[in-house]
Design a protein around this motif. Structure first.
Motif, PDB file in Angstrom:
ATOM      1  N   PHE A 112       0.703  -0.962   0.062  1.00 51.66           N
ATOM      2  CA  PHE A 112       0.012  -0.053   0.097  1.00 51.66           C
ATOM      3  C   PHE A 112       0.870   1.192  -0.013  1.00 51.66           C
ATOM      4  O   PHE A 112       2.118   1.040   0.153  1.00 51.66           O
ATOM      5  CB  PHE A 112      -0.858  -0.022   1.200  1.00 51.66           C
ATOM      6  CG  PHE A 112      -0.239   0.082   2.637  1.00 51.66           C
ATOM      7  CD1 PHE A 112      -0.340   1.401   3.229  1.00 51.66           C
ATOM      8  CD2 PHE A 112       0.263  -1.172   3.117  1.00 51.66           C
ATOM      9  CE1 PHE A 112       0.631   1.351   4.592  1.00 51.66           C
ATOM     10  CE2 PHE A 112       0.763  -0.818   4.492  1.00 51.66           C
ATOM     11  CZ  PHE A 112       1.209   0.240   5.097  1.00 51.66           C
ATOM     12  N   TRP A 113       0.283   2.277  -0.427  1.00 51.06           N
ATOM     13  CA  TRP A 113       0.805   3.479  -0.091  1.00 51.06           C
ATOM     14  C   TRP A 113       0.289   4.379   1.204  1.00 51.06           C
ATOM     15  O   TRP A 113      -0.933   4.021   1.467  1.00 51.06           O
ATOM     16  CB  TRP A 113       0.806   4.519  -1.500  1.00 51.06           C
ATOM     17  CG  TRP A 113       1.210   3.951  -2.756  1.00 51.06           C
ATOM     18  CD1 TRP A 113       1.660   2.332  -2.864  1.00 51.06           C
ATOM     19  CD2 TRP A 113       0.891   4.249  -3.927  1.00 51.06           C
ATOM     20  NE1 TRP A 113       2.117   2.403  -4.160  1.00 51.06           N
ATOM     21  CE2 TRP A 113       1.642   3.402  -5.244  1.00 51.06           C
ATOM     22  CE3 TRP A 113       0.478   5.570  -4.687  1.00 51.06           C
ATOM     23  CZ2 TRP A 113       1.618   3.581  -6.327  1.00 51.06           C
ATOM     24  CZ3 TRP A 113       0.727   5.602  -5.987  1.00 51.06           C
ATOM     25  CH2 TRP A 113       1.282   4.769  -6.857  1.00 51.06           C
ATOM     26  N   VAL A 114       1.057   5.514   1.571  1.00 53.70           N
ATOM     27  CA  VAL A 114       0.482   6.195   2.516  1.00 53.70           C
ATOM     28  C   VAL A 114       0.844   7.741   1.948  1.00 53.70           C
ATOM     29  O   VAL A 114       1.705   8.204   1.523  1.00 53.70           O
ATOM     30  CB  VAL A 114       1.773   6.182   3.631  1.00 53.70           C
ATOM     31  CG1 VAL A 114       1.124   6.931   4.934  1.00 53.70           C
ATOM     32  CG2 VAL A 114       1.697   4.895   4.249  1.00 53.70           C
ATOM     33  N   GLY A 115      -0.623   8.268   2.388  1.00 57.56           N
ATOM     34  CA  GLY A 115      -0.680   9.708   1.932  1.00 57.56           C
ATOM     35  C   GLY A 115      -0.211  10.799   2.906  1.00 57.56           C
ATOM     36  O   GLY A 115       0.052  10.647   3.958  1.00 57.56           O
ATOM     37  N   PRO A 116      -0.198  12.156   2.767  1.00 59.15           N
ATOM     38  CA  PRO A 116       0.350  13.182   3.396  1.00 59.15           C
ATOM     39  C   PRO A 116      -0.542  13.657   4.537  1.00 59.15           C
ATOM     40  O   PRO A 116       0.001  14.347   5.357  1.00 59.15           O
ATOM     41  CB  PRO A 116       0.340  14.303   2.551  1.00 59.15           C
ATOM     42  CG  PRO A 116      -0.855  14.129   1.576  1.00 59.15           C
ATOM     43  CD  PRO A 116      -0.689  12.610   1.235  1.00 59.15           C
TER      44      PRO A 116
END
Lengths: 296, 330
Positions: free
Chosen positions: A108-112
């Motif tokens: 997964f990716w992690v947003g700001p």
């Protein structure tokens, strides 16, 4: 370093969304995060555009991820979040609680808007399967440098806020509705009237903040252009550009020039000022100053 | 009976809270590891040891808030705070940062962990995730939820919930707000301060009192009227707009939270503990509030009506709100 386009923060019509992603397919960006980031009430108006947008972007060679909401509270919002993980695309979490739905071992990716302030949290996320992390806009360069190093060791691509009004706060209360003397449950979608958000200024008429439904953004466009060289040296892998209505293609091109041809910061800033007249550019967070501190 | 969790910014306030009937006191070390990092506040290690001994001798608990987000490259300060809290026999630590929670869970498996409001766990998924991953035992709920939502959350989780009932009111999801650092460079998450006094300036201009935060005008009141402290989200601003231009408290009025009358509903919602905000407050204030709330939780326990007007004096003429607990607030 390359370019990531974050989710659209504002309430745009389905037609605007469609046109935006069609144009984006032919721009020099490497990846795009798509999905409703701010208010679940908006989603029914444009979510049918997502499959075609994803297809067009992927056909143009872009990586695509789906964004969760920044603040997930309602049951339907939790269901919607769980649904994102059922797709074939990576999910970019904007609320840490989304990880409850993460299939075991899925990347997964992690947003700001997720609080990644230190190596411990970055390493913990990496162990959970994080592959990309966009750092919170308020971090100073000293922290960014440390986190870039930790990211390299943990095999996580680390991105920073590159351009756009920065997300500063999220609330249970809708300020757009409040400005129209309405409650959130009866908002009548007034945020659609302000496709780049609504200005909040001080009693002296100094532009200050931007209201976008339950989200509060900076009035200034935060830009990493003056720090591009330092960020590259630190090993930052990407800059995140946040969608806006005006001249977005030109904005992308300027950042692409910085990354590909080493366009110097002063030239980049004057180019940005030329295409976005009247826009305030700020860089304070990276300099460990008040975030609103304008670019010279 | 619902547990009353009371603030202590100083050893004297801790003793006052315990003497006034607090079941539990929460406090922090005198450094950046806690979200009330104000000059002159908080506890040295020795003061903390004495405070814990004082509370334990009287049957009260002490929770240590280590609820800022460790600075990259400097995590040792926060790790030391956790190990000292464990060594000092604190009844729990209140944490927000996932990396720090993971560290605490691993290095101090017997230390009771509470999830700070700064972690902004606003739904059962987020709460269950923290419980399952780290063994969190209690969550302090963000002030973005209605009583109905709190009831629903408690049905879906197995850990305790704690909610704020009195004191300062954040209108943004706590732990997810950079408004303060946008104006001043200092934030709750990084520095443990919001709208810090070091960046406040008052001035008299043209018949008005003005209060500024950094370079931004937050309040302007006519001379003779008190000018409120310039907490950013309670400021007076203008939002220009065709036909909908507004000048006023765009985010929130300068109000404080008072959910006294909702205590029975919160009890019914399955809430374990009620929290009072105000580690920056005086010992006398803490004693008064704690006494009033102890009477209220005892009344709630017996199904008696809430005592009226107990706290009117303490809100200092300021308006009070039940905040997000009432759905119409949104």
């Amino acid at each position: 370093m390359d370019l990531t386009i974050g989710p659209i923060a504002f309430f745009w019509s389905a037609e605007q969304v469609r046109a935006f992603y069609q144009r984006l397919a032919s721009t020099p960006v490497q990846r795009v995060v798509i999905g409703e980031w701010v208010c679940s009430k908006r989603l029914p108006f444009w979510q049918h555009e997502i499959p075609a947008a994803v297809e067009a972007l992927q056909a143009a060679g872009k990586e695509v991820a789906l964004s969760t909401l920044t603040l997930i509270t309602l049951k339907r919002e939790r269901r919607q979040t769980a649904g994102l993980f059922a797709s074939d695309l990576p999910v970019e979490i904007a609320d840490l609680g989304a990880l409850q739905h993460l299939p075991e071992g899925a990347p997964f990716w992690v947003g700001p808007t997720v609080n990644v302030y230190n190596e411990g949290t970055l390493e913990w996320l990496a162990a959970k399967g994080a592959r990309r992390i966009c750092l919170p806009p308020e971090l100073p360069l000293a922290s960014v440098v440390q986190l870039a190093r930790a990211g390299r060791q943990a095999g996580v691509a680390v991105e920073v806020w590159g351009h756009g009004r920065a997300p500063l706060a999220i609330s249970g209360r809708c300020y757009h509705a409040r400005l129209h003397d309405r409650a959130k449950d009866n908002c009548q979608f007034v945020c659609a009237e302000d496709p780049d958000g609504r200005l909040v200024e001080t009693l002296e008429g100094q532009p200050f903040l931007t209201v976008n439904g339950v989200q509060t953004l900076s009035h200034a466009h935060m830009t990493a252009a003056p720090h591009a060289a330092a960020l590259r040296e630190a090993g930052i892998s990407g800059l995140r550009l946040s969608p806006q209505q005006d001249n977005f293609d030109d904005i992308i091109n300027i950042y692409a020039q910085i990354l590909e041809n080493g366009l110097p910061a002063p030239d980049a800033l004057s180019d940005l000022r030329r295409i976005l007249p009247g826009t305030v550019f700020a860089q304070g967070f990276l300099d460990a100053q008040p975030g609103a501190t304008p670019c010279p | 009976m619902m547990e009353l969790v009371c603030p202590a910014g100083t050893p004297a306030a801790l003793r006052a809270a315990v003497d006034a009937g607090a079941h539990t006191v929460y406090c922090g070390f005198a450094d950046e590891t806690n979200a009330r990092n104000f000059p002159g506040l908080n506890f040295s290690r020795e003061e903390m040891a004495q405070g814990i001994a004082y509370a334990h001798a009287r049957g009260a608990k002490v929770l240590i808030a280590i609820n800022t987000f460790p600075r990259a490259g400097d995590q040792a300060l926060w790790h030391r705070a956790v190990s000292d809290a464990a060594g000092l026999d604190a009844d729990a630590v209140i944490l927000a940062d996932p990396g720090l929670i993971a560290h605490a869970a691993q290095t101090h498996p017997h230390l009771r962990l509470h999830l700070s409001v700064q972690a902004a766990a606003a739904n059962p998924d987020a709460i269950n995730f923290h419980a399952r991953t780290f063994g969190i035992r209690r969550v302090v709920l963000p002030r973005v939820l209605s009583v109905e939502e709190i009831t629903a959350i408690n049905r879906e989780i197995d850990i305790e919930t704690e909610v704020f009932v009195f004191g300062g009111l954040c209108v943004m999801a706590e732990g997810r707000c950079s408004l303060s650092s946008y104006a001043t460079g200092l934030s709750p998450n990084m520095n443990g301060v919001c709208s810090p006094a070091s960046h406040v300036a008052y001035a008299d201009t043209g018949g008005n009192h003005e209060a500024r935060l950094g370079e931004f005008l937050i309040h302007r009141t006519p001379k003779g009227m008190p000018v409120p402290y310039p907490t950013l989200c309670k400021g007076c601003f203008t939002s220009p707009g065709d036909g909908s231009s507004q000048t006023g408290h765009i985010f929130e009025d300068p109000v404080s939270l008072d959910a006294t009358r909702l205590i029975p509903a919160l009890q019914k919602a399955g809430v374990t503990a009620l929290k009072i905000e105000g580690r920056q407050r005086s010992r006398a204030y803490v004693a008064q509030v704690v006494r009033a709330f102890r009477a209220a939780v005892e009344a709630a326990d017996q199904g008696a009506p809430m005592p009226e007007g107990l706290l009117a004096r303490l809100t200092e003429g300021q308006a009070a709100t039940t905040g997000a607990y009432a759905k119409t607030w949104r």
